[in-house]
Design an enzyme around this catalytic site. Sequence first.
Site, PDB file in Angstrom:
ATOM      1  N   HIS A 104       0.814  -1.219   0.000  1.00  0.00           N
ATOM      2  CA  HIS A 104       0.000   0.000   0.000  1.00  0.00           C
ATOM      3  C   HIS A 104       0.848   1.269   0.000  1.00  0.00           C
ATOM      4  O   HIS A 104       0.328   2.351  -0.325  1.00  0.00           O
ATOM      5  CB  HIS A 104      -0.921   0.029   1.221  1.00  0.00           C
ATOM      6  CG  HIS A 104      -1.958  -1.043   1.232  1.00  0.00           C
ATOM      7  ND1 HIS A 104      -2.819  -1.260   0.179  1.00  0.00           N
ATOM      8  CD2 HIS A 104      -2.280  -1.965   2.176  1.00  0.00           C
ATOM      9  CE1 HIS A 104      -3.626  -2.267   0.479  1.00  0.00           C
ATOM     10  NE2 HIS A 104      -3.307  -2.712   1.669  1.00  0.00           N
ATOM     11  N   ALA A 105       2.109   1.181   0.372  1.00  0.00           N
ATOM     12  CA  ALA A 105       2.948   2.375   0.433  1.00  0.00           C
ATOM     13  C   ALA A 105       3.056   3.015  -0.942  1.00  0.00           C
ATOM     14  O   ALA A 105       3.362   2.350  -1.934  1.00  0.00           O
ATOM     15  CB  ALA A 105       4.333   2.021   0.963  1.00  0.00           C
TER      16      ALA A 105
END
Length: 403
Positions: free
Chosen positions: A143-144
């Site tokens: 998700h980063a």
Amino acid sequence: MTLQSGPRSPALPTTVVWDPAMTEYNFGPTHPMAPARLELTARLAESLGLFQLGHVTVAPCAPASDDELRTVHTADYVEAVRRVSADPMTPDAERGLGTEDDPAFAGMHEAAARLAGGSLTAADALLSGTAVRAVNFSGGMHHAARDHASGFCIYNDAALAVQKLLDGGVARVAYIDVDAHHGDGTQNIFWDDPRVLTLSLHETGVMLFPGTGFATESGGPAAPGTAANIALPPWTEDSAWLRAFHAVVPQLVKAFAPEVIVSQHGCDSHRNDPLTHLNLTVDGQREAAAAVAGLAARYCDNRWIATGGGGYDITGVVPRAWSHLIGIVAGQAVPVTTRIPEDWRSYVKDTYGMWTPDSMGDGADIWWRSWEVGYDPNDEVDRAVMATRKEVFPHHGLDPWFD
């Protein structure tokens, strides 16, 4: 069709990245991303004999350098992580640092950079030829984003590994994400890069964070068709999940012809996971890993980097699922009927007060119906699959109805 044992490959040189320091990635005692899941996975894999295989190297790793992190993250973001890491009392919510999902903690930069360094170590092993396959089960922070943290993820180690491979001369990389959550960060980092195919099977964003990953998300203007998303309905079981995987992923991987596969194996799709609504078993998750292994063998001369990801049943699911992943990467698949070593079960009971399953499987029937038998418009999973095929297949010269 059913595969009851993973593909038995030759004793390919394999790197397993593990360092107890990985457990320093710790958002606190009440956070779902418990570092114990990493320690328990390593302990179980070792008890099963996977770390002792002659062709397996268990490799420690150093934190990624700022220069390495800046290959996929902005310089301002890396500096922001450093500031918050040094003083957790000054969060940066605009960049996702110090939020409920990503609480600030002292040493956060170093801990997150070490997870990232694990996947860079895996990429280095493939590029140098010291390994053909590698696994960093502590990674998978998908998700980063380039400029902010999101969903328990500070630095995107999978994207860093992909970029490292590209910078090292690999022409095309396929990224396969089987986490219950959409692999949005990795997709968006390579959104407009025609050298990277991102494929994600996940619970629909209508129901689950991050609210993205629909069939219409298929790549940027310079890279149409290089993102493929199958948004599955809640309660999807093994058979339907595997049907969806085999109806989309092998066809696109074959057409794209990658030189390396990088995969993310979040095991939060399990029926016991507390944060999601899918209904898979460890048996089904093991089969997914075996399918990726088969694609790597068929199209990439076995060159494959696997990472971990989500998974929040830290004693009953995660260690089993990722020990299966390690075994399959190493070409030594663990049968689902294998009894879990009693020393490991006793350790979990004594340390965490939890009895764990006594078998490496859940006793599930993972037979799935091949797509070739026909499309059922009344089936919600089939509709999701067809939406993806219609959106992406024509970009690769494939027929959504027949290929």
